[in-house]
Design a protein around this motif. Structure first.
Motif, short mmCIF file in Angstrom:
data_model
loop_
_atom_site.label_atom_id
_atom_site.label_comp_id
_atom_site.label_asym_id
_atom_site.label_seq_id
_atom_site.Cartn_x
_atom_site.Cartn_y
_atom_site.Cartn_z
N LEU A 5 58.42 -71.23 43.57
CA LEU A 5 58.16 -71.56 42.05
C LEU A 5 58.86 -70.05 41.46
O LEU A 5 59.40 -70.31 40.12
N TYR A 6 58.75 -69.01 42.09
CA TYR A 6 58.94 -67.71 41.41
C TYR A 6 60.01 -66.80 42.29
O TYR A 6 59.43 -66.26 43.31
N PRO A 7 61.25 -66.80 41.96
CA PRO A 7 62.15 -66.28 42.60
C PRO A 7 61.90 -64.94 42.86
O PRO A 7 62.47 -64.33 43.86
N ASN A 8 61.47 -64.01 42.04
CA ASN A 8 61.07 -62.64 42.06
C ASN A 8 59.93 -62.23 43.15
O ASN A 8 59.57 -61.21 42.98
N ALA A 9 59.13 -63.33 43.43
CA ALA A 9 58.06 -63.12 44.36
C ALA A 9 58.37 -62.03 45.56
O ALA A 9 59.15 -62.18 45.99
N LYS A 10 57.42 -61.21 45.86
CA LYS A 10 57.43 -60.24 46.68
C LYS A 10 56.66 -60.39 47.99
O LYS A 10 55.63 -60.89 47.97
N LEU A 11 57.23 -60.08 49.30
CA LEU A 11 56.64 -60.50 50.44
C LEU A 11 55.66 -59.25 50.52
O LEU A 11 56.09 -58.24 50.46
N ILE A 12 54.36 -59.53 50.95
CA ILE A 12 53.49 -58.68 51.30
C ILE A 12 53.62 -58.35 52.81
O ILE A 12 52.99 -59.06 53.45
N GLU A 13 53.84 -57.13 53.30
CA GLU A 13 54.01 -56.98 54.77
C GLU A 13 52.87 -56.73 55.53
O GLU A 13 52.67 -57.01 56.74
N CYS A 14 51.75 -56.15 54.93
CA CYS A 14 50.41 -55.73 55.53
C CYS A 14 49.44 -56.02 54.59
O CYS A 14 49.44 -55.51 53.54
N ILE A 15 48.27 -56.74 55.14
CA ILE A 15 47.03 -56.98 54.35
C ILE A 15 46.04 -56.67 55.37
O ILE A 15 45.81 -57.11 56.45
N THR A 16 45.22 -55.60 54.82
CA THR A 16 44.06 -55.00 55.58
C THR A 16 42.67 -55.53 55.53
O THR A 16 41.82 -55.46 56.09
N GLU A 17 42.70 -56.21 54.32
CA GLU A 17 41.47 -57.09 53.90
C GLU A 17 41.77 -58.31 52.88
O GLU A 17 42.48 -58.30 52.25
N ILE A 18 41.37 -59.40 53.60
CA ILE A 18 41.19 -60.71 52.80
C ILE A 18 40.19 -60.97 51.87
O ILE A 18 39.12 -61.59 52.04
N ASP A 19 40.39 -60.29 50.67
CA ASP A 19 39.58 -60.47 49.58
C ASP A 19 39.64 -61.68 48.45
O ASP A 19 40.77 -62.25 48.70
N ASP A 20 38.73 -61.70 47.57
CA ASP A 20 38.93 -62.58 46.50
C ASP A 20 40.29 -62.68 45.85
O ASP A 20 40.96 -63.43 45.41
N ASN A 21 41.08 -61.34 45.76
CA ASN A 21 42.24 -61.27 45.02
C ASN A 21 43.38 -61.94 45.72
O ASN A 21 44.12 -62.35 45.17
N ILE A 22 43.43 -61.67 47.11
CA ILE A 22 44.19 -62.37 47.97
C ILE A 22 44.07 -63.78 48.16
O ILE A 22 45.23 -64.43 47.91
N LEU A 23 42.80 -64.14 48.26
CA LEU A 23 42.45 -65.65 48.31
C LEU A 23 42.99 -66.39 46.97
O LEU A 23 43.57 -67.62 47.04
#
Length: 270
Positions: free
Chosen positions: A187-205
């Motif tokens: 839906l958003y062509p400018n979306a950026k890939l996040i290469e590494c996530i160290t914690e799956i918190d509410d913001n990520i969810l």
């Protein structure tokens, strides 16, 4: 919890195993078998968690649309599971590998005696150099097919459960998307890939979208749930695009591919 450093769980979804027409992607089946067999030859133990039984069964039965009621879905799953295993057996055999089929229900994980027997079966197969191919037993388990909040979610959660059960070092989820983005890239062509996530918190969810593709049922939400479950036991999870299975070479060689969710022990699991 000690993990087997050479043990990898690879999950492949329905949208990867079928093409845009909804038909079996035979080139993908062949390429996946080739890459996994080659990595197996490098000394890794491989467990393949595979979705797609209902979709493949629909093709085998020449249904014009996705089955709409439970009995028909379960019939398609029963037919499709035979077809999937035939294809895997054919292509893995071309690369001199033996596979085994394991079908699971939630009860198999929840009942301690069944869980222990299942663990012993996995370990024995892997010690014999056999590649287990795992799927949910959709022809029996009606709760998974009918529920809006599927326990395994197109086998995303199932793959994490298997990774924990078998103490794998890595869980690789092959999807139809390159990884986890800060916005829906469809839906958003400018979306950026996040290469590494160290914690799956509410913001990520909160960044996770809804359902998956029109052929698969596991969206990013279920993949995050799977990654969190695996990470809680110290298992690294990588979500990446399965269109080219050779990306798995990059992962085992420590190179960047998709999004890496770092394994850690969360306090809530201690």
């Amino acid at each position: 919890m000690g993990l087997y450093k050479n043990r990898i769980v690879v999950k492949v979804g329905t949208s990867t195993l079928t093409n845009d027409m909804g038909q079996n992607n035979l080139r993908l089946f062949d390429r996946l078998a080739c890459v996994l067999s080659d990595i197996h030859n490098m000394g890794y133990e491989i467990i393949l968690v595979s979705s797609g039984a209902i979709a493949v069964g629909k093709n085998k039965l020449k249904m014009k649309s996705h089955p709409s009621y439970m009995a028909l879905k379960q019939a398609a799953a029963a037919v499709g599971q035979c077809s999937i295993m035939f294809l895997y057996d054919k292509f893995f055999n071309d690369y001199d590998k033996t596979i085994a089929q394991i079908l699971l229900n939630a009860e198999d994980i929840e009942v301690e005696e069944k869980k222990e027997n299942l663990t012993n079966t996995f370990n024995t197969l892997l010690e014999m150099g056999i590649i287990p191919v795992v799927n949910e037993n959709d022809s029996v388990s009606y709760t998974e097919i009918e529920s809006d909040e599927r326990l395994f979610g197109d086998n995303d959660m199932l793959s994490a459960v298997v990774a924990v059960l078998c103490k794998a070092q890595k869980l690789i989820i092959l999807s139809d998307i390159d990884g986890f983005y800060d916005n829906d890239p469809r839906l958003y062509p400018n979306a950026k890939l996040i290469e590494c996530i160290t914690e799956i918190d509410d913001n990520i969810l909160c960044l996770a979208g809804g359902a998956g593709s029109r052929r698969g049922t596991g969206g990013m939400k279920t993949k995050l749930q799977a990654a969190k479950l695996a990470a809680a036991q110290g298992i690294d999870t990588i979500i990446t695009n399965g269109k080219d299975p050779s990306v798995i070479y990059n992962i085992v060689n420590g190179k960047k591919a998709g999004t890496l969710f770092k394994g850690k022990i969360y306090d809530e699991y201690l």
